[in-house]
Design a protein around this motif. Sequence first.
Motif, short mmCIF file in Angstrom:
data_model
loop_
_atom_site.label_atom_id
_atom_site.label_comp_id
_atom_site.label_asym_id
_atom_site.label_seq_id
_atom_site.Cartn_x
_atom_site.Cartn_y
_atom_site.Cartn_z
N MET A 1 0.86 -1.18 0.00
CA MET A 1 0.00 0.00 0.00
C MET A 1 0.90 1.23 0.00
N SER A 2 0.85 1.99 -1.09
CA SER A 2 1.72 3.15 -1.20
C SER A 2 1.49 4.11 -0.05
N ARG A 3 2.59 4.65 0.49
CA ARG A 3 2.52 5.40 1.74
C ARG A 3 1.59 6.59 1.66
N TYR A 4 1.61 7.32 0.54
CA TYR A 4 0.83 8.55 0.47
C TYR A 4 -0.26 8.50 -0.61
N LEU A 5 -0.53 7.33 -1.16
CA LEU A 5 -1.47 7.25 -2.27
C LEU A 5 -2.88 7.60 -1.85
N LEU A 6 -3.29 7.16 -0.67
CA LEU A 6 -4.67 7.43 -0.24
C LEU A 6 -4.93 8.92 -0.05
N PRO A 7 -4.09 9.67 0.71
CA PRO A 7 -4.37 11.10 0.82
C PRO A 7 -4.30 11.83 -0.50
N VAL A 8 -3.42 11.39 -1.41
CA VAL A 8 -3.38 12.01 -2.73
C VAL A 8 -4.69 11.77 -3.46
N ALA A 9 -5.25 10.57 -3.33
CA ALA A 9 -6.53 10.27 -3.96
C ALA A 9 -7.63 11.15 -3.40
N VAL A 10 -7.62 11.36 -2.07
CA VAL A 10 -8.62 12.23 -1.46
C VAL A 10 -8.48 13.65 -1.98
N ALA A 11 -7.24 14.14 -2.09
CA ALA A 11 -7.02 15.49 -2.59
C ALA A 11 -7.50 15.63 -4.02
N LEU A 12 -7.20 14.64 -4.85
CA LEU A 12 -7.64 14.69 -6.24
C LEU A 12 -9.15 14.72 -6.36
N ASP A 131 -5.80 2.81 -7.00
CA ASP A 131 -5.77 1.41 -7.42
C ASP A 131 -5.16 0.50 -6.37
N GLN A 132 -4.84 1.05 -5.16
CA GLN A 132 -4.32 0.22 -4.08
C GLN A 132 -5.42 -0.31 -3.17
N ILE A 133 -6.64 0.20 -3.33
CA ILE A 133 -7.78 -0.31 -2.57
C ILE A 133 -8.74 -0.95 -3.56
N ASN A 134 -8.97 -2.24 -3.37
CA ASN A 134 -9.80 -2.99 -4.32
C ASN A 134 -11.01 -3.59 -3.62
N ASP A 135 -12.08 -3.74 -4.39
CA ASP A 135 -13.29 -4.46 -3.94
C ASP A 135 -13.85 -3.89 -2.64
N ALA A 136 -13.94 -2.58 -2.54
CA ALA A 136 -14.50 -1.95 -1.33
C ALA A 136 -15.99 -2.28 -1.24
N GLN A 137 -16.37 -2.88 -0.11
CA GLN A 137 -17.76 -3.29 0.10
C GLN A 137 -18.24 -2.75 1.45
N PHE A 138 -19.44 -2.19 1.45
CA PHE A 138 -20.01 -1.67 2.70
C PHE A 138 -20.29 -2.80 3.67
N GLU A 139 -19.91 -2.59 4.94
CA GLU A 139 -20.14 -3.58 5.98
C GLU A 139 -21.16 -3.12 7.02
N ARG A 140 -20.98 -1.92 7.54
CA ARG A 140 -21.88 -1.46 8.60
C ARG A 140 -21.70 0.03 8.85
N ASN A 141 -22.65 0.61 9.54
CA ASN A 141 -22.56 1.98 10.04
C ASN A 141 -22.40 1.96 11.55
N ARG A 142 -21.71 2.95 12.07
CA ARG A 142 -21.59 3.10 13.50
C ARG A 142 -21.44 4.57 13.83
N SER A 143 -21.38 4.92 15.11
CA SER A 143 -21.26 6.31 15.53
C SER A 143 -20.09 6.47 16.49
N VAL A 144 -19.40 7.60 16.37
CA VAL A 144 -18.26 7.91 17.23
C VAL A 144 -18.34 9.39 17.57
N ASP A 145 -18.00 9.74 18.80
CA ASP A 145 -17.94 11.14 19.19
C ASP A 145 -16.65 11.77 18.66
#
Length: 213
Positions: A1-12, A131-145
């Motif tokens: 998993m590339s170290r900074y790929l996820l935040p770059v994807a969010v920024a894009l 492309d480092q996160i594959n087959d994302a499937q929803f599992e559940r919802n929850r709540s956090v403060d």
Amino acid sequence: MSRYLLPVAVALLFATSGCVGLITGETVEFDSAPASVSDSALEETGYEQAMADEQTIERTVTVAGQERTIRVTNHVRQYERGIDLGPVGEINAGRFIVFSTPSATVAGQSLNPAATWSNERLIEEIASRNDQINDAQFERNRSVDALGESRGVAVFSGTTTIEGQDVDVLIHLTSFEHEGDVIVAVAVYPERLDDREGDRVDTLLGGLSHSGN
């Protein structure tokens, strides 16, 4: 998993949304305030800051036949924790990213899609740019403060590649508005560690700090 790929994807995601085409007038600037995790939460969870970045996006758009310049400043922080993955040793496989982007409100209307998109829509957009996160499937919802209120967190399962090995991961995602900004927080870690890492994610979310403009 590339170290900074996820935040770059969010920024894009926010850099290419195209929402700014609705703005009229001369040069308009939208600045977000950084969101970060408190030192006490980092100490409790064993996470460390790996990256802090400010991203200014400037584009020229045509509105009513005239060119307008739009400037948006986002902030991203990434935190990591070393996890023992057996044969490959200890790897920074626990990731927590918090991203702040201005809600970009004009005449009472938010022009940032993150302000209205569901967590399911956000994960679809992030995964499509990563492309480092594959087959994302929803599992559940929850709540956090977090930041003084109860926040909805969506949990997804997926796969990624770490040191050449396919690893099942869980992805926790929350998005909400706070003091004029949209805060997006994403946590990723190996699924087999859910019992312990899930609690750490709650502590990191509870330790978020942010002071809007």
